[in-house]
Design an enzyme around this catalytic site. Structure first.
Site, PDB file in Angstrom:
ATOM      1  N   ILE A 120       0.670  -1.628  -0.018  1.00 43.99           N
ATOM      2  CA  ILE A 120      -0.263   0.064  -0.249  1.00 43.99           C
ATOM      3  C   ILE A 120       0.807   1.505   0.100  1.00 43.99           C
ATOM      4  O   ILE A 120       1.752   1.474   1.154  1.00 43.99           O
ATOM      5  CB  ILE A 120      -1.130  -0.238   1.361  1.00 43.99           C
ATOM      6  CG1 ILE A 120      -1.916   1.370   1.158  1.00 43.99           C
ATOM      7  CG2 ILE A 120       0.133  -0.233   2.917  1.00 43.99           C
ATOM      8  CD1 ILE A 120      -2.875   1.389   2.461  1.00 43.99           C
ATOM      9  N   SER A 121       0.674   2.416  -0.723  1.00 47.90           N
ATOM     10  CA  SER A 121       1.069   3.490  -1.193  1.00 47.90           C
ATOM     11  C   SER A 121       1.308   3.751   0.290  1.00 47.90           C
ATOM     12  O   SER A 121       0.613   4.190   1.342  1.00 47.90           O
ATOM     13  CB  SER A 121       1.055   4.313  -2.318  1.00 47.90           C
ATOM     14  OG  SER A 121       0.636   3.910  -3.349  1.00 47.90           O
ATOM     15  N   SER A 122       2.487   5.266   0.254  1.00 51.55           N
ATOM     16  CA  SER A 122       2.056   5.229   2.155  1.00 51.55           C
ATOM     17  C   SER A 122       1.557   6.852   1.659  1.00 51.55           C
ATOM     18  O   SER A 122       1.181   7.225   0.830  1.00 51.55           O
ATOM     19  CB  SER A 122       4.307   6.850   2.062  1.00 51.55           C
ATOM     20  OG  SER A 122       4.537   6.954   0.815  1.00 51.55           O
TER      21      SER A 122
END
Length: 417
Positions: free
Chosen positions: A85-87
């Site tokens: 999951i992206s930051s």
């Protein structure tokens, strides 16, 4: 959502309180506020609608429960099937870049969490999200439905193909990286529309903002970055692949000239990404703060920070197969001036490497040394055993929350037989 950003610890801890969901919700609301205030906003996101969406989107709902204690750190987290999951900062900055409007129809291509689509939901009329990993995509659809994101429409499939039945789109966000922009996505973007997409090699990518003008994309390079690769047709067509049996640090001596490259910002360092509080220094300029620069150098990188706990670092990802490479030596030259630890004792300058398995799970971070006070140029190195499960690694340099000045040069990673 798929940016591969390593652990960059925040200046707070999200406590896990187990009596019930209400306790979680309260704790996470406070953590989201700190995250947006101290990390997202401080790093440059200004759009008030985007900041509000970040405050209200429950990121922990889109990751496995075992990682809930890290849900509101500004870091990528594994979600299974070798995806992350992206930051939060990356999600916020990409969302801001497309200038979302309440009437927009947006296409989002991700790897399976659904988080980017959830952030977009209150900002636009409709979100069409293609999740490219089947098992994750089905779970994301369940999560988005459970959380009542009524204007988010989910499809599982090859992101290369887009969603032609509902095109054209006002904007397109791609959170996985192809080697070049897939033509179907260009065709499905309306005239005047905006696309943000990471493009490039597996571990050397650039985040582009593109605007469609007269049927063609006008490109603006934003920043070096590292996203997981796109699957399907886009990945099958990739020409240049990394060699995990011969890992190396690119531009570890910082001699590559950033002038004439696609990145317009002055502090771009070729080969490195996610830079915070740093600058590339010529010897004549660098010698003003202390001592003389190292003989023969033409460039080195300097990290400066006067606020304890604030990020100051550069990172570089690479392929590394622990089944073939059992040991590596990491080395570099470091110089410091008036360095003190940050909020925590471990927030000090270091040269480090992190190992990850084929699911992008963290296998540990190892460093050559930690540095305080003032010292002239000195070479440090360390030989490390590579966990056999390793498939990727990230090299890190910087102050990492410490204060003062730290200079780095001649960063090397050598596989050992």
């Amino acid at each position: 959502m798929s940016v591969v950003q390593p652990v960059v610890w925040l200046g707070f801890i999200v406590a896990l309180i187990l009596p019930g969901d209400a306790a979680f919700a309260d704790e996470f609301a406070e953590a989201r506020e700190r995250l947006v205030r101290d990390r997202v906003q401080t790093a440059g996101v200004k759009n008030p609608r985007v900041l509000e969406a970040m405050l209200k989107t429950p990121r922990h709902e889109f990751i496995p429960k075992q990682y809930w204690d890290r849900a509101y750190f500004d870091m990528a987290l594994p979600i299974g099937d070798a995806q992350t999951i992206s930051s939060p900062f990356i999600v916020a900055s990409m969302t801001e870049a497309i200038e979302p409007q309440p009437t927009d129809k947006v296409l989002e291509i991700g790897t399976g969490s659904g988080y980017q689509a959830a952030v977009l939901s209150p900002l636009v009329a409709d979100v069409y999200t293609i999740e490219i990993v089947e098992a994750l995509g089905k779970q994301a659809e369940k999560d988005l439905n459970r959380l009542d994101y009524k204007n988010v429409h989910v499809r599982v499939g090859d992101g290369f193909k887009g969603w032609p039945e509902v095109a054209p789109f006002d904007s397109i966000i791609v959170t996985c990286s192809p080697e070049s922009v897939p033509q179907p996505l260009i065709d499905q973007l309306r005239e005047g529309g905006r696309m943000i997409i990471p493009v490039g090699e597996r571990y050397q990518q650039t985040l582009y903002l593109m605007t469609k003008e007269k049927g063609k994309l006008v490109q603006k390079a934003l920043q070096p970055t590292l996203f997981v690769p796109m699957t399907g047709s886009a990945e099958a067509a990739r020409v240049k692949l990394p060699n995990p049996e011969k890992p190396e640090v690119l531009n570890g001596d910082f001699e590559a000239d950033p002038r004439g490259t696609v990145i317009e910002e002055a502090n771009y360092v070729p080969g490195w990404y996610y830079g915070r509080q740093f600058r590339l220094v010529e010897p004549s300029k660098g010698s003003q703060s202390q001592g003389k620069p190292s003989p023969g150098d033409s460039r080195f990188v300097r990290f400066e920070n006067d606020l304890a706990g604030r990020d100051s670092h550069l990172l570089q990802g690479l392929a590394l197969d622990g089944r073939v490479v059992s040991r590596v030596r990491i080395s570099g030259r470091i110089r410091t001036e008036n360095v003190e630890a940050g909020i925590r004792p471990d927030q000090i300058p270091t040269l480090a490497i992190s190992f990850y398995d084929d699911q992008r799970r963290d296998l540990g971070t190892y460093w050559t040394n930690t540095y305080r006070g003032t010292r002239d140029w000195k070479t440090d190195s360390k030989t490390l055993r590579v966990p056999p499960q390793t498939r990727e690694a990230i090299v890190r340099i910087g102050l990492f929350g410490g204060t003062g000045v730290a200079d780095f040069d001649d960063i090397l990673l050598e596989p050992l037989k």
